[in-house]
Design a protein around this motif. Structure first.
Motif, PDB file in Angstrom:
ATOM      1  N   CYS A  37      81.272 -17.187  43.244  1.00 46.92           N
ATOM      2  CA  CYS A  37      80.806 -17.764  41.977  1.00 46.92           C
ATOM      3  C   CYS A  37      79.289 -17.652  41.840  1.00 46.92           C
ATOM      4  CB  CYS A  37      81.247 -19.217  41.876  1.00 46.92           C
ATOM      5  SG  CYS A  37      83.025 -19.361  41.705  1.00 46.92           S
ATOM      6  N   ASP A  38      78.833 -16.478  41.475  1.00 48.17           N
ATOM      7  CA  ASP A  38      77.406 -16.250  41.280  1.00 48.17           C
ATOM      8  C   ASP A  38      77.065 -16.523  39.814  1.00 48.17           C
ATOM      9  OD1 ASP A  38      74.864 -15.619  41.953  1.00 48.17           O
ATOM     10  OD2 ASP A  38      75.191 -13.470  42.265  1.00 48.17           O
ATOM     11  N   ILE A  39      75.780 -16.719  39.525  1.00 49.24           N
ATOM     12  CA  ILE A  39      75.393 -17.106  38.157  1.00 49.24           C
ATOM     13  C   ILE A  39      75.772 -16.072  37.091  1.00 49.24           C
ATOM     14  CG2 ILE A  39      73.471 -17.757  36.640  1.00 49.24           C
ATOM     15  CD1 ILE A  39      72.104 -18.981  39.067  1.00 49.24           C
ATOM     16  N   PRO A  40      75.372 -14.770  37.238  1.00 45.43           N
ATOM     17  CA  PRO A  40      75.653 -13.835  36.126  1.00 45.43           C
ATOM     18  C   PRO A  40      77.132 -13.735  35.737  1.00 45.43           C
ATOM     19  CG  PRO A  40      74.070 -12.878  37.657  1.00 45.43           C
ATOM     20  CD  PRO A  40      74.582 -14.129  38.303  1.00 45.43           C
ATOM     21  N   PRO A  41      78.080 -13.564  36.705  1.00 40.08           N
ATOM     22  CA  PRO A  41      79.483 -13.458  36.277  1.00 40.08           C
ATOM     23  C   PRO A  41      80.044 -14.740  35.651  1.00 40.08           C
ATOM     24  CG  PRO A  41      79.338 -13.448  38.671  1.00 40.08           C
ATOM     25  CD  PRO A  41      77.954 -13.338  38.165  1.00 40.08           C
ATOM     26  N   VAL A  42      79.579 -15.907  36.129  1.00 41.92           N
ATOM     27  CA  VAL A  42      80.075 -17.167  35.537  1.00 41.92           C
ATOM     28  C   VAL A  42      79.547 -17.313  34.110  1.00 41.92           C
ATOM     29  CG1 VAL A  42      80.002 -19.695  35.692  1.00 41.92           C
ATOM     30  CG2 VAL A  42      80.431 -18.348  37.753  1.00 41.92           C
ATOM     31  N   LEU A  43      78.275 -16.998  33.916  1.00 38.30           N
ATOM     32  CA  LEU A  43      77.696 -17.111  32.573  1.00 38.30           C
ATOM     33  C   LEU A  43      78.370 -16.162  31.577  1.00 38.30           C
ATOM     34  CD1 LEU A  43      73.822 -17.577  32.982  1.00 38.30           C
ATOM     35  CD2 LEU A  43      75.498 -19.242  32.214  1.00 38.30           C
ATOM     36  N   LYS A  44      78.835 -15.017  32.087  1.00 34.19           N
ATOM     37  CA  LYS A  44      79.535 -14.061  31.211  1.00 34.19           C
ATOM     38  C   LYS A  44      80.787 -14.665  30.583  1.00 34.19           C
ATOM     39  CE  LYS A  44      78.268  -9.431  32.708  1.00 34.19           C
ATOM     40  NZ  LYS A  44      78.160  -8.859  34.037  1.00 34.19           N
ATOM     41  N   LEU A  45      81.409 -15.615  31.279  1.00 31.21           N
ATOM     42  CA  LEU A  45      82.666 -16.203  30.796  1.00 31.21           C
ATOM     43  C   LEU A  45      82.449 -17.417  29.885  1.00 31.21           C
ATOM     44  CD1 LEU A  45      84.909 -16.097  34.005  1.00 31.21           C
ATOM     45  CD2 LEU A  45      84.643 -14.363  32.230  1.00 31.21           C
ATOM     46  N   ALA A  46      81.194 -17.864  29.778  1.00 25.77           N
ATOM     47  CA  ALA A  46      80.935 -19.052  28.952  1.00 25.77           C
ATOM     48  C   ALA A  46      80.997 -18.695  27.471  1.00 25.77           C
ATOM     49  CB  ALA A  46      79.573 -19.629  29.291  1.00 25.77           C
ATOM     50  N   CYS A  47      81.508 -19.634  26.671  1.00 25.88           N
ATOM     51  CA  CYS A  47      81.525 -19.429  25.216  1.00 25.88           C
ATOM     52  C   CYS A  47      80.299 -20.110  24.624  1.00 25.88           C
ATOM     53  CB  CYS A  47      82.744 -20.099  24.592  1.00 25.88           C
ATOM     54  SG  CYS A  47      84.250 -19.732  25.459  1.00 25.88           S
ATOM     55  N   GLY A  48      79.980 -19.713  23.414  1.00 24.57           N
ATOM     56  CA  GLY A  48      78.866 -20.378  22.743  1.00 24.57           C
ATOM     57  C   GLY A  48      77.535 -19.873  23.259  1.00 24.57           C
ATOM     58  N   ASP A  49      76.498 -20.631  22.964  1.00 30.02           N
ATOM     59  CA  ASP A  49      75.137 -20.173  23.228  1.00 30.02           C
ATOM     60  C   ASP A  49      74.715 -20.495  24.655  1.00 30.02           C
ATOM     61  OD1 ASP A  49      72.682 -19.134  22.842  1.00 30.02           O
ATOM     62  OD2 ASP A  49      71.844 -20.878  21.817  1.00 30.02           O
ATOM     63  N   THR A  50      74.367 -19.456  25.430  1.00 34.45           N
ATOM     64  CA  THR A  50      73.937 -19.686  26.812  1.00 34.45           C
ATOM     65  C   THR A  50      72.422 -19.509  26.962  1.00 34.45           C
ATOM     66  OG1 THR A  50      74.392 -17.363  27.317  1.00 34.45           O
ATOM     67  CG2 THR A  50      76.150 -18.938  27.812  1.00 34.45           C
ATOM     68  N   LEU A  51      71.711 -19.432  25.845  1.00 31.58           N
ATOM     69  CA  LEU A  51      70.271 -19.132  25.896  1.00 31.58           C
ATOM     70  C   LEU A  51      69.491 -20.155  26.721  1.00 31.58           C
ATOM     71  CD1 LEU A  51      68.015 -17.223  24.938  1.00 31.58           C
ATOM     72  CD2 LEU A  51      67.631 -18.778  23.029  1.00 31.58           C
ATOM     73  N   ILE A  52      69.757 -21.461  26.490  1.00 30.64           N
ATOM     74  CA  ILE A  52      69.019 -22.506  27.217  1.00 30.64           C
ATOM     75  C   ILE A  52      69.288 -22.374  28.720  1.00 30.64           C
ATOM     76  CG2 ILE A  52      68.834 -25.012  27.607  1.00 30.64           C
ATOM     77  CD1 ILE A  52      69.496 -25.352  24.596  1.00 30.64           C
ATOM     78  N   THR A  53      70.564 -22.167  29.056  1.00 25.97           N
ATOM     79  CA  THR A  53      70.932 -22.044  30.470  1.00 25.97           C
ATOM     80  C   THR A  53      70.276 -20.810  31.093  1.00 25.97           C
ATOM     81  OG1 THR A  53      73.048 -22.995  29.833  1.00 25.97           O
ATOM     82  CG2 THR A  53      72.904 -22.114  32.048  1.00 25.97           C
ATOM     83  N   GLU A  54      70.309 -19.687  30.369  1.00 23.23           N
ATOM     84  CA  GLU A  54      69.701 -18.465  30.906  1.00 23.23           C
ATOM     85  C   GLU A  54      68.194 -18.628  31.096  1.00 23.23           C
ATOM     86  OE1 GLU A  54      70.879 -14.910  28.773  1.00 23.23           O
ATOM     87  OE2 GLU A  54      72.992 -15.467  28.946  1.00 23.23           O
ATOM     88  N   THR A  55      67.565 -19.340  30.157  1.00 23.06           N
ATOM     89  CA  THR A  55      66.127 -19.591  30.280  1.00 23.06           C
ATOM     90  C   THR A  55      65.855 -20.437  31.521  1.00 23.06           C
ATOM     91  OG1 THR A  55      66.028 -19.607  27.874  1.00 23.06           O
ATOM     92  CG2 THR A  55      64.080 -20.402  29.034  1.00 23.06           C
ATOM     93  N   LEU A  56      66.696 -21.451  31.736  1.00 21.85           N
ATOM     94  CA  LEU A  56      66.554 -22.316  32.908  1.00 21.85           C
ATOM     95  C   LEU A  56      66.725 -21.509  34.201  1.00 21.85           C
ATOM     96  CD1 LEU A  56      66.218 -25.344  33.783  1.00 21.85           C
ATOM     97  CD2 LEU A  56      68.704 -25.500  33.817  1.00 21.85           C
ATOM     98  N   VAL A  57      67.700 -20.590  34.207  1.00 22.38           N
ATOM     99  CA  VAL A  57      67.928 -19.729  35.376  1.00 22.38           C
ATOM    100  C   VAL A  57      66.668 -18.909  35.668  1.00 22.38           C
ATOM    101  CG1 VAL A  57      69.238 -17.740  36.273  1.00 22.38           C
ATOM    102  CG2 VAL A  57      70.441 -19.590  35.086  1.00 22.38           C
ATOM    103  N   TYR A  58      66.074 -18.331  34.615  1.00 21.32           N
ATOM    104  CA  TYR A  58      64.861 -17.525  34.783  1.00 21.32           C
ATOM    105  C   TYR A  58      63.706 -18.357  35.331  1.00 21.32           C
ATOM    106  CZ  TYR A  58      65.634 -12.729  33.390  1.00 21.32           C
ATOM    107  OH  TYR A  58      66.022 -11.410  33.397  1.00 21.32           O
TER     108      TYR A  58
END
Length: 314
Positions: free
Chosen positions: A186-207
């Motif tokens: 369960c790594d971040i990129p593949p899990v985020l790929k399965l999320a629905c809706g807007d993942t921008l905030i989460t991706e920004t936090l990851v960065y």
């Protein structure tokens, strides 16, 4: 999950209770072979790092800050690898590759915490080498046992709160589509790929966290090595230069392997992500690098080799 008042979409979406880790199921003929290879690698990692932990604890000549950190690093490697590899081995043997939501979150959390600890420990080890080579007269004073213990404890603990927040943020996203994770953990990129809706905030936090936990330590290590190399080049004798460099070379190789594969995986643009490449790179920093670390430290370090011989002769 019935509708609740005015916001039913949210409730209808979070219906996934588990994921399926696809892992290497796209190459069914190689499952047995891969199981054998990964099992051997895992055994090498466990044995190699256990040996280093034992000799850095028992050998009187290795009771220095450098080997104190190396012992910590080896303990960490065992924890880090054990988050992903046993699960991968089980999946290669079984038909069911389901992983519950909670198990997936736990795996991601521990993987991130140990990964962050590794970045920080490698930075502490670089600082130790920097003081030893650039300020040798002050070394016993600066790198006293109290500071070493504080640094090590800081490395182990500081990733904990940050990654609780990040993991919570990722797993509170709605997941409503496919539950097939195209990865072996369960790594971040593949899990985020399965999320629905807007993942921008989460991706920004990851960065932001990747910059804090990976890029900043990497820059600090680079900075200390620039100073170390400048100091080594000023040494009058060739043997002095060779001796000084030999105490750093193993650490430098480990840093290059670990940070190189990590930075390429997490900070490269999304457009260049291919599933096969992601899995291959992940194997590199989850299994391959940890397998080489004990070898690099043993083979490139005279003190460790001498201590190892003494220990094995006993």
């Amino acid at each position: 999950m019935g509708s609740r008042g005015q916001n039913p979409p949210q409730w209808n979406q979070t219906t996934l209770v588990d994921f399926i880790l696809l892992g290497f199921s796209d190459i069914p003929d190689l499952q047995g072979f891969l199981f054998g290879v990964f099992l051997i690698m895992y055994m090498i990692i466990l044995m190699g790092n256990s040996l280093i932990i034992t000799i850095t604890k028992m050998d009187p000549s290795l009771q220095t800050p450098m080997y104190f950190f190396l012992g910590n690093f080896s303990s960490l490697e065992i924890c880090y690898v054990s988050v992903t590899v046993p699960r991968l081995l089980i999946d290669l043997c079984s038909q069911s590759r389901n992983i519950s939501f909670l198990a997936c979150a736990a795996q991601m959390y521990f993987f991130l915490v140990f990964g962050a600890t590794e970045c920080l420990l490698l930075t502490s080890m670089a600082y130790d080498r920097y003081v030893a080579i650039c300020n040798p007269l002050l070394y016993p004073l600066l790198m006293n046992s109290r500071l070493c213990i504080q640094l090590a404890a800081g490395c182990w603990v500081s990733g904990v709160p940050v990654h609780i927040v990040l993991t919570y943020q990722i797993f509170s996203l709605p997941f409503c589509g496919s539950n097939q994770l195209n990865h072996f953990f369960c790594d971040i990129p593949p899990v985020l790929k399965l999320a629905c809706g807007d993942t921008l905030i989460t991706e920004t936090l990851v960065y932001v966290i990747a910059v804090l936990v990976v890029t900043v330590p990497f820059m600090l290590i680079l900075g200390s090595y620039v100073r170390i190399i400048e100091t080594i080049l000023k040494l009058p004798s060739a043997t002095g230069r060779a001796k000084a460099f030999s105490t750093c070379s193993s650490h430098l190789m480990v840093v290059a392997l670990f940070f190189g594969s990590g930075l390429i995986t997490y900070l490269r643009p999304k457009s260049s992500h291919s599933k096969g490449m992601d899995k291959f790179l992940s194997l590199f920093y989850t299994i391959v690098t940890p397998m080489f670390n004990p070898m690099i430290y043993c083979l490139r370090n005279k003190d460790v080799m001498v201590a190892l011989r003494k220990f094995l002769l006993k």
